[in-house]
Scaffold this motif. Structure first.
Motif, PDB file in Angstrom:
ATOM      1  N   HIS A 156     -81.380 -40.322  43.501  1.00  0.00           N
ATOM      2  CA  HIS A 156     -80.070 -39.825  43.901  1.00  0.00           C
ATOM      3  C   HIS A 156     -79.575 -40.509  45.174  1.00  0.00           C
ATOM      4  N   LEU A 188     -77.370 -43.470  44.564  1.00  0.00           N
ATOM      5  CA  LEU A 188     -76.305 -43.306  43.576  1.00  0.00           C
ATOM      6  C   LEU A 188     -75.121 -44.219  43.878  1.00  0.00           C
ATOM      7  N   GLN A 195     -73.920 -47.346  41.465  1.00  0.00           N
ATOM      8  CA  GLN A 195     -72.595 -47.494  40.874  1.00  0.00           C
ATOM      9  C   GLN A 195     -71.967 -48.833  41.266  1.00  0.00           C
ATOM     10  N   SER A 241     -72.243 -37.327  39.409  1.00  0.00           N
ATOM     11  CA  SER A 241     -71.695 -37.226  40.756  1.00  0.00           C
ATOM     12  C   SER A 241     -70.766 -36.021  40.879  1.00  0.00           C
ATOM     13  N   SER A 301     -71.350 -32.879  43.396  1.00  0.00           N
ATOM     14  CA  SER A 301     -70.336 -32.478  44.361  1.00  0.00           C
ATOM     15  C   SER A 301     -70.041 -30.989  44.256  1.00  0.00           C
TER      16      SER A 301
END
Length: 919
Positions: free
Chosen positions: A286, A289, A293, A330, A334
């Motif tokens: 994580h 991340l 991306q 994601s 969030s």
């Protein structure tokens, strides 16, 4: 000559060793407290990171490899080039060299899995195979895709025959090549070892493909086979996919050896080279991340793809669904990050307060000693340095032990966050006592002053600090109400809002609560006996430092109430969503045909079933215009109205379906309950509806509901089944009431032709991501930790006043106070603050939840990302979460006070008074 009788001066005993030996119990308590707090503080980020990584891996692994794999492809060289150059571009060495170059181009943290990544050559245009022995469902010849994958031997087991190989150098004009097929392809297309497929050629004769082996995939769901499922399983396709009645044909894949790839240039297949990069699950973290991306975007449509194109050709294309998968994860994170921060702030605040209370208890116990040292000339810096060394000797090893336990119990996460968390706990434990002592003994006094509110008034600095906290809390609450947590702002001030509410309430209550107690002490003085008056008077003259215990209790209660309400809200959201998916506790349904005769009776006899509502649903009924279908539900008005009331889905009274119905005969108009869309289209005038059995009924809409249990879709008409034909009235759906219905027995009773869905199974499916499960576990741990620290704070508060209370009780016993009166005195003296904390905790918890609920959406935590909720899931109060922690505080207070009274009674008044007066 040395005199043996000369006196030798001994060095004074070291300060730290002396202090530790003088109070071993206090030292052991501080060590255990630091070990526990450091362990919890270090475990929190490690557990969270494990849940985050597991959630990311689950998000990638749960989707099909066709979405998670990065696929790159490049066409064969143009026909205008020499034939030898085109053939060399498709040979294994060239494709393998390009694959290695692509692996060197990929940026970390995107790490391809070498065991599941693949490359090779495949045709992009499926080829008709005219061989008559292949199956032809609608008289259309089968089609095949010719694929030359690398590494077939390592990803398949030989079931029959042998693996294909190339004899000599294969070129565009090679007349025959060998190939293999999977067991699924062989079974469906009737292919055997030795079968020959004739693929039409391009400017040459047909290419003969001889089947030499049948293979079984080692990992059917792995990326090697599942990225393009056609490799392992043929599909039945239609000429026109949008037309359900168009002709069908079989499409399969045959697997050539990589050395035979140049032969594809002799067909109309337009061969492409392909490279498929499967992400390695072990490399997904994580914390990477954002970088992942970025690396993925570069490879698919950025500098990475340009660099790859310099090796594979300018027409190289890249495609993947992994970016959408990462974006979905994601969004999920969030939604839960703010809730995680609330749990961290709440538990961390309570733990810090308890550490400060432990330091305060030690400072109060040594108040006379430290005042004497200051009066005899000890400097403030020297005194605090000695106290710092004294606590560091205990706290540093204890913090190290707590960190080691957390790292041993939760492996596989980064060490730095855990080290920083344990270090913060250790620092707080080390500096709490020196800072408390420095504040209390900043001025040198000849005697120890009283510390109750009658002698210590709130200073201007304290007033300014309280006003500052009020302003900060108000700003946090306003910000949270405006932007919410679903946006994933990550604002730590927002996450601390529930804690700040508890802080402000504690500061206000400490100033206010002595006033009513002093007012009650006057009337209580006119009563018979001294216990009530004395307890109220002492409670009203409480210690000026009581703000810290009350702060701990209120913060813990607010955090526990908030966390309990979050957990309750998550459970309710999942229950309601499962109910919307099934519309009952169990649903037995036949798509088109009526249910078997006698099924209703068999279902009623299943263990756990309380009631069964049988309905008939005609999904192909057409209202008067005939251009659209509307599901028509035939129900028994009494049974169905009861079901709607129990489920709360579109409830209506039984008489609605009988209003103005009249006699049920030819041409009778049936009252109907309709969805908003149907009601808007057809209005309130009677209109005919054609049923699938050919009968026609006339209905009139008299009630509108957004939802109904019998139909899962948005449109429906609910009518009394007594007005339907004998065919249309036959049940097609059973809606079962009974949360404990046995699903296995229900499926046995229903048989294979009837689908069975259970609300409990649907709810269990909603715990989709390890991240969601982890948030629930962390919140549960936060609630438990908050409750434990609240009890510890209460115990420390009562222990702090224990010497004075026991001494007072001893004096009063010499004046004739009985033991039962002494117990009542201690309980009544402790009860006001406990009741104040309990009531204040309930109010602050309720206020925090109601203030924050407009900005809180629990959807991301409660439901899987794949489920699109109909509406948000706001946070609301849970009565049990408010009441249970508050009542626990009162019960623990009474219990501890009773134990103190019992212990004081055992020691005796004379012995206690000889021990010294600490009051």
């Amino acid at each position: 000559m040395v005199n043996p009788f000369r006196r030798v001066d001994r060095a004074p005993a070291p300060w730290v060793r002396t202090r530790l030996r003088s109070a071993p119990g206090a030292s052991l308590f501080l060590a255990l407290l630091v070990v526990l707090t450091a362990c919890l503080a270090a475990a929190f980020p490690r557990a969270l990171e494990r849940y985050e990584d597991a959630g990311l891996r689950h998000a990638v692994e749960q989707v099909s490899p066709s979405r998670s794999v990065v696929s790159l492809s490049a066409p064969a060289p143009l026909p205008s080039l020499s034939q030898d150059l085109r053939e060399r571009a498709l040979r294994p060495a060239a494709v393998k060299s390009q694959y290695d170059s692509i692996l060197g181009t990929v940026r970390r943290p995107f790490v391809p899995d070498p065991n599941q990544s693949s490359y090779g050559v495949t045709t992009t245009v499926n080829q008709l195979v005219p061989d008559p022995w292949l199956p032809r469902p609608d008289a259309l010849p089968a089609q095949v895709a010719l694929v030359a994958p690398a590494g077939l031997a390592g990803h398949a087991r030989l079931s029959e025959g042998r693996l294909p190989r190339a004899s000599g150098t294969v070129t565009t004009t090679t007349p025959e090549v060998e190939a293999a097929v999977t067991t699924d392809t062989a079974g469906i297309l009737h292919i055997k070892v030795g079968s020959v497929l004739h693929v039409p050629g391009a400017g040459r004769g047909p290419l003969a493909v001889r089947i030499t082996g049948i293979v079984a995939p080692r990992e059917r769901d792995g990326a090697y086979w599942a990225t393009d499922p056609l490799l392992r399983t043929p599909v039945l396709k239609r000429i026109t996919p949008a037309d359900p009645y168009s002709a069908r044909y079989w499409l399969g894949a045959v697997l050539l050896p990589p050395e035979a790839a140049p032969a594809l240039l002799g067909t109309e297949g337009r061969p492409n080279r392909y490279w498929r990069l499967a992400p390695s699950p072990d490399a997904l973290h994580h914390r990477d991340l954002g970088a992942l991306q970025s690396a993925l975007a570069s490879l698919v449509s950025g500098p990475g793809l340009h660099q790859v194109s310099t090796v594979t050709g300018s027409l190289t294309e890249a495609d993947t669904g992994l970016d959408d998968v990462l974006a979905s994860y994601s969004h999920l994170f969030s939604g839960v990050s703010a809730l995680i921060s609330v749990a961290a702030f709440g538990s961390g605040t309570v733990a810090a307060v308890v550490l400060a209370m432990a330091a305060g208890l030690s400072a109060d116990r040594r108040r006379t000693e430290l005042a004497l040292l200051r009066a005899r000339g000890a400097s403030l810096s020297g005194l605090t340095t000695r106290l710092l060394a004294e606590t560091a000797v205990i706290a540093v090893p204890a913090g190290t032990v707590g960190l080691a336990v957390a790292m041993w119990a939760l492996p596989g996460a980064r060490d730095l966050p855990a080290v920083l968390a344990a270090l913060a706990v250790t620092v707080v434990a080390c500096v709490a006592l020196p800072l408390r002592a420095a504040g209390a003994h900043r001025l040198v006094r000849s005697s120890v002053l009283r510390q109750d509110v009658t002698s210590v008034r709130p200073s201007r600095r304290r007033t300014v600090a309280e006003l500052t906290l009020v302003t900060v809390a108000a700003g946090a609450l306003v910000t949270l109400r405006r932007q919410g947590t679903s946006g994933g702002s990550g604002n730590q001030l927002i996450s601390a809002a529930p804690v700040l509410v508890g802080v402000i309430a504690a500061l206000l209550l400490v100033r206010v609560y002595p006033l009513p107690l002093r007012g009650m002490a006057g009337p209580a003085g006119r009563l018979r006996g001294v216990v009530s008056h004395l307890s109220l008077a002492r409670a009203g003259r409480g210690s000026a430092s009581a703000v810290l215990p009350l702060l701990a209790l209120l913060t813990a209660l607010t955090t526990a109430s908030f966390g309990g309400s979050v957990l309750a809200g998550i459970g309710e959201a999942r229950d309601h969503s499962a109910l919307l998916a099934v519309r009952a506790d169990a649903r037995l349904e036949s798509a088109m045909d009526p249910l078997p005769a006698g099924l209703t009776g068999r279902v009623r006899r299943v263990s756990g079933v309380r009631d069964v509502t049988a309905v008939s649903v005609d999904y192909r009924a057409r209202p008067n215009d005939g251009r659209r279908t509307v599901p028509v539900v035939g129900v028994d008005p009494g049974d169905y109205a009861g079901l709607t009331r129990r489920t709360g889905l579109g409830a209506f009274p039984e008489g609605v379906l009988r209003t103005g119905r009249g006699n049920l005969g030819s041409g009778a108009v049936l009252p109907a309950v309709a969805s908003p869309g149907v009601a808007h289209t057809y209005g309130s005038a009677p209109f005919p509806v054609g049923m699938v059995d050919g009968s026609i009924v006339r209905v009139r809409i008299i009630a509108v509901r957004d939802i109904t249990p019998a139909v899962l879709g948005a449109d429906f008409l609910v009518v009394d089944r007594a007005g339907l034909s004998a065919t249309a009235v036959k049940p097609t759906t059973l809606l079962v009431t009974g949360p404990e219905a046995d699903g296995r027995v229900l499926r046995e009773a229903a048989g294979n032709a009837v689908s069975v869905r259970l609300r409990a199974e649907e709810r269990a499916r909603y715990v989709d991501s390890p991240l969601q499960t982890g948030v629930t576990h962390l919140y549960t741990a936060a609630v438990a930790a908050g409750a434990g620290y609240a009890v510890l704070a209460l115990l420390l508060s009562l222990l702090r006043a224990a010497p004075e209370r026991i001494a007072l009780l001893a004096r009063l016993r010499t004046m004739g106070l009985t033991r039962p009166q002494g117990r009542r005195l201690l309980v009544l003296e402790s009860l006001p603050q406990a009741v104040l904390a309990a009531v204040g905790g309930v109010l602050t918890g309720w206020a925090a939840i109601h203030l924050l609920s407009p900005g809180m959406d629990l959807t991301a935590v409660a439901l899987p990302p794949s489920l699109a909720p109909l509406e948000q899931t706001p946070l609301h109060t849970d009565a049990w979460s408010l009441a249970v922690p508050a009542l626990t505080v009162v019960a623990v207070t009474v219990g501890i006070a009773g134990v103190q009274a019992w212990w004081a009674g055992r020691r005796g008044a004379v012995r206690e008074l000889r021990a010294g007066d600490t009051g």
